[in-house]
Design an enzyme around this catalytic site. Structure first.
Site, PDB file in Angstrom:
ATOM      1  CD1 TRP A  14      -6.969  35.672   8.695  1.00 51.04           C
ATOM      2  CD2 TRP A  14      -7.712  37.762   8.343  1.00 51.04           C
ATOM      3  NE1 TRP A  14      -8.340  35.637   8.705  1.00 51.04           N
ATOM      4  CE2 TRP A  14      -8.826  36.902   8.492  1.00 51.04           C
ATOM      5  CE3 TRP A  14      -7.926  39.117   8.118  1.00 51.04           C
ATOM      6  CZ2 TRP A  14     -10.137  37.370   8.413  1.00 51.04           C
ATOM      7  CZ3 TRP A  14      -9.230  39.585   8.042  1.00 51.04           C
ATOM      8  CH2 TRP A  14     -10.324  38.715   8.180  1.00 51.04           C
ATOM      9  CE  LYS A  15       1.567  33.223   8.989  1.00 50.38           C
ATOM     10  NZ  LYS A  15       2.597  32.288   8.511  1.00 50.38           N
ATOM     11  CG  HIS A 106       4.171  33.926  14.219  1.00 50.40           C
ATOM     12  ND1 HIS A 106       4.992  33.832  13.113  1.00 50.40           N
ATOM     13  CD2 HIS A 106       3.098  33.118  13.969  1.00 50.40           C
ATOM     14  CE1 HIS A 106       4.429  33.011  12.237  1.00 50.40           C
ATOM     15  NE2 HIS A 106       3.292  32.561  12.727  1.00 50.40           N
ATOM     16  CD  GLU A 179       5.171  29.878  15.247  1.00 47.25           C
ATOM     17  OE1 GLU A 179       4.423  30.121  14.295  1.00 47.25           O
ATOM     18  OE2 GLU A 179       6.019  30.681  15.666  1.00 47.25           O
ATOM     19  CB  SER A 223       1.513  23.569   6.670  1.00 51.93           C
ATOM     20  OG  SER A 223       2.501  24.455   6.174  1.00 51.93           O
ATOM     21  N   GLY A 244      -2.551  29.431   9.442  1.00 50.07           N
ATOM     22  CA  GLY A 244      -2.057  30.506   8.597  1.00 50.07           C
ATOM     23  C   GLY A 244      -2.853  30.625   7.318  1.00 50.07           C
TER      24      GLY A 244
END
Length: 264
Positions: A14-15, A106, A179, A223, A244
């Site tokens: 969720w960042k 990340h 990523e 994405s 994300g």
């Protein structure tokens, strides 16, 4: 060597989102989808990574979900235990709150907050030693890819952590997330062919590092959307997704989970 027999993972990162009311609604909507269209635990591991202040709230909300949904921390301190470290949350404190999973490495932590190799090794080692499962993120920039350095960069990032990971930890506590930095939050996605090629190289590198290499899940994070999940899930060395923006929509996130659960 293909990792096609590995149970896939789908983790929603969720960042720094959303506000509390929206988070509550998101979890409830996702739970309703799981209730209506159940996906067996053995077909896919599922997790959500909310902001740190929401970890225990989200965890409590998920207790009555129709299947297991793990609560995942987005980061962990490089300092172990407890002490005078303002603003930090250690692996031991996370474990004390029954948070057993954490993201480390990340690209946003590396690029925005300066998490270098030594910091990441400390975070990783602390989390592993506390008994947490770590989803360790690796990936190259657009410049590195265009210069033909993508594989070298990604494999080096994995080799960098090898000194602090035991054979048993590789086997039981490590998940890798690839990523490509240029695909995060941009709407761009590596083609399934490019993603599979990199995942195959990562698999090869892991097999050289540890006997557990063929059993380690390798997730794709760049994405990932409901629209491309089925094609990505069909790739033999893509064992799941680190999602994300699409994880902030319950229906989209559920469709991604469903795609991977049905693929293996």
């Amino acid at each position: 060597m293909s990792g096609s027999t590995i149970t896939p993972w789908v983790v929603g990162n969720w960042k720094m989102n959303p506000m509390r009311a929206n988070a509550n609604q998101l979890i409830e909507e996702f739970k309703q989808l799981l209730q209506q269209n159940q996906i067996a635990d053995e077909n896919c591991h599922v997790g959500v990574a909310p902001v740190s202040i929401a970890l225990t709230t989200v965890q409590a909300q998920l207790q009555d979900a129709a299947r297991t949904v793990y609560t995942v921390a987005q980061d962990v301190s490089r300092v172990a235990g407890t002490g005078a470290y303002t603003g930090e949350v250690s692996a031991e404190l996370l474990k004390d709150s029954q948070i057993n999973f954490v993201l480390v490495g990340h690209s946003e932590r590396r690029d925005i907050f300066g998490d270098n190799v030594e910091i990441l090794k400390a975070k990783l080692q602390n989390a592993l030693n506390a008994g947490m499962t770590v989803i360790y993120c690796v990936g190259e920039s657009l410049e590195q890819r265009e210069q033909g350095q993508a594989e070298q960069v990604v494999l080096q990032q994995i080799c960098d952590i090898a000194p602090v990971v035991t054979a048993e930890q590789w086997q039981n506590q490590v998940v890798i997330a690839y990523e490509p930095i240029w695909a995060i939050g941009t709407g761009k996605t590596a083609s399934p062919q490019d993603a599979q090629a990199m995942h195959a190289k990562i698999r090869e590198g892991l097999c050289q590092l540890t006997p557990a290499g063929s059993n380690i899940a390798i997730l794709y994070g760049g994405s990932v959307k409901a629209e491309n999940a089925v094609e990505l899930a069909a790739c033999p060395d893509i064992n799941g997704a680190l999602v994300g923006g699409a994880s902030l929509n319950a229906a989209s996130f559920y469709q991604i989970v469903q795609a991977f659960a049905q693929s293996k």
